[in-house]
Design a protein around this motif. Structure first.
Motif, short mmCIF file in Angstrom:
data_model
loop_
_atom_site.label_atom_id
_atom_site.label_comp_id
_atom_site.label_asym_id
_atom_site.label_seq_id
_atom_site.Cartn_x
_atom_site.Cartn_y
_atom_site.Cartn_z
N ASP A 289 0.80 -1.22 0.00
CA ASP A 289 0.00 0.00 0.00
C ASP A 289 0.83 1.27 0.00
N SER A 290 2.03 1.22 0.58
CA SER A 290 2.86 2.42 0.65
C SER A 290 4.31 2.05 0.39
N ARG A 293 8.20 5.20 4.41
CA ARG A 293 7.85 5.52 5.79
C ARG A 293 8.94 6.42 6.33
N ALA A 340 5.55 11.67 -1.20
CA ALA A 340 4.11 11.57 -1.48
C ALA A 340 3.85 11.75 -2.97
N GLU A 343 4.73 8.58 -5.06
CA GLU A 343 3.66 7.58 -5.10
C GLU A 343 2.49 8.04 -5.96
#
Length: 413
Positions: A289-290, A293, A340, A343
């Motif tokens: 999902d990501s 981090r 961000a 993505e």
């Protein structure tokens, strides 16, 4: 310019010296950053089997100014032939060399992985630091830095840590919740290695279908070597576990699974033990999902492996590196925003190339019995006689990456 967008140099650590890692070093060093690449192997990982460039991957290499260098190292693979158990071609799909439309089963840009890595490294080695025989074993995150802990017991502080350490990424395991499985499996396994080339090995890639959902592929990349691929449909714990076993056990497993396959199996199995290269893998995609981090971010196969059957594995890594570096270079003072945007910009492309892999369609190309194999060969032969694959490729408006376009960044050519 004031505020978070002020240009500044970052200390960036890239874990992994493969295609994505080299591409990241290329773009980030041109953004004025201090880049260090650590690779756990003691030498440059300029090995591996044949890979290709398609769609946006070709564009990414062109923006690096390296397309002519790639052209100079291309493998002469004119097309793909489907052969019977005696090696007789039943249908042949040629590469689309028109410069228009979509690449076919074989790309206009086929190159050995090692040659591509060397090209990227040669273009980058004077601008970034490369440390071989060392890996990142762990890290600690802080508000303004990340501390990387290395396999030799040392540590270092960086502004950004990028995990470009492949499909089995160690850094990804550290980012994900314990027990989370990042892999989307398709029930197919593959092994490949090199054997000496013989006179009958041509520039056409041969694909022989074998009952039981198996395939044997042969492709020759230079005057003395031929690549062998064993591929099979199997959904069993033994098949999934074998890829982590010692090489000798892997080779015994594959020899056993293909012992009755016919064609040139005896020759190929005999050449296993003396091969300078042997690799066994389960075909899977990385879906998480990501990709980041804090100050740690994943790239290439570590973030979004699309699998060999997407046809966009290498291209995806090159494109992902281009976008990640471009966003960091554009906003080095706003790392949160840069990651961000990385993505946001790249997800549609990754979704497109991962979506190209359909297990049901893959299974059509790996029939379970002789009758299904014959039917596949006959239909393919008719399509080739009517030139349908060639016409479809030339008339297609998009390659496998869809209509997604590489964004423009100031540091790109």
């Amino acid at each position: 310019m004031a505020g978070n967008n002020v240009k500044r140099s970052l200390r960036i650590l890239v874990a992994g010296g493969g295609v994505a890692g080299q591409a990241l070093a290329f773009w980030l060093s041109r953004g004025g950053h201090e880049v260090t690449v650590v690779e756990r192997f003691p030498a440059l990982r300029a090995s591996g089997a044949q890979v290709d460039l398609r769609g946006q991957g070709i564009d990414a290499v062109a923006r690096m100014g390296l397309l002519e260098e790639v052209r100079g190292q291309l493998v002469d693979e004119a097309g793909v032939a489907f052969v019977d158990s005696r090696g007789r071609p039943k249908a042949t799909i040629m590469a689309n060399t028109s410069g228009k439309g979509r690449q076919t089963l074989t790309s206009e840009y086929e190159i050995m992985r090692g040659d591509l890595v060397r090209i990227l490294h040669e273009a980058t080695k004077d601008d970034a630091e490369f440390v071989l025989g060392k890996s990142v074993d762990g890290f600690d995150q802080h508000t303004d830095k990340v501390t990387a802990h290395f396999s030799d017991g040392t540590s270092g502080e960086y502004d950004v840590l990028i995990g470009a350490d492949g499909q089995g990424s160690r850094l990804r395991r550290a980012l994900l919740p314990e027990g989370f499985d990042p892999y989307w499996r398709v029930g197919i396994h593959m092994a490949y290695w090199f054997v000496p080339r013989i006179a009958s090995d041509t520039s056409i890639r041969d694909t022989c279908m074998v009952p039981g959902g198996r395939q044997i592929m042969r492709r020759s990349h230079n005057a003395t070597e031929t690549q062998v691929y064993f591929v099979m449909r199997e959904d069993s714990p033994e098949a999934s576990a074998i890829h982590r076993a010692p090489i000798e056990e892997q080779q015994k497993f594959w020899a056993g699974r293909f012992g009755d396959a016919g064609w040139q199996t005896e020759r190929f199995v005999k050449g296993m033990k003396d091969s300078p290269f042997f690799y066994s893998q389960e075909i899977a995609q990385v879906r998480i999902d990501s990709w980041s981090r804090g100050r740690v971010v994943l790239a290439g196969d570590a973030a979004h492996c699309a699998s060999p059957y997407s046809g966009m594995g290498i291209s995806g890594g090159l494109v992902g590196a281009y976008v990640l570096a471009g966003e960091i270079n554009r906003s080095p003072g706003d790392l949160t925003g840069a990651l961000a945007n990385y993505e946001h910009v790249l997800r549609p492309f990754v979704d497109e190339i991962q979506g190209e892999v359909n297990p049901k369609i893959l299974r059509v190309g790996m029939p379970l019995n002789k009758h299904a194999i014959t039917a596949f060969q006959n239909v393919t032969a008719l399509a080739c006689f009517l030139r349908i694959p060639d016409l479809v490729a030339r008339m297609s408006k998009q390659d496998r990456g869809g209509d997604w376009q590489l964004p423009a960044y100031a540091d790109a050519s």
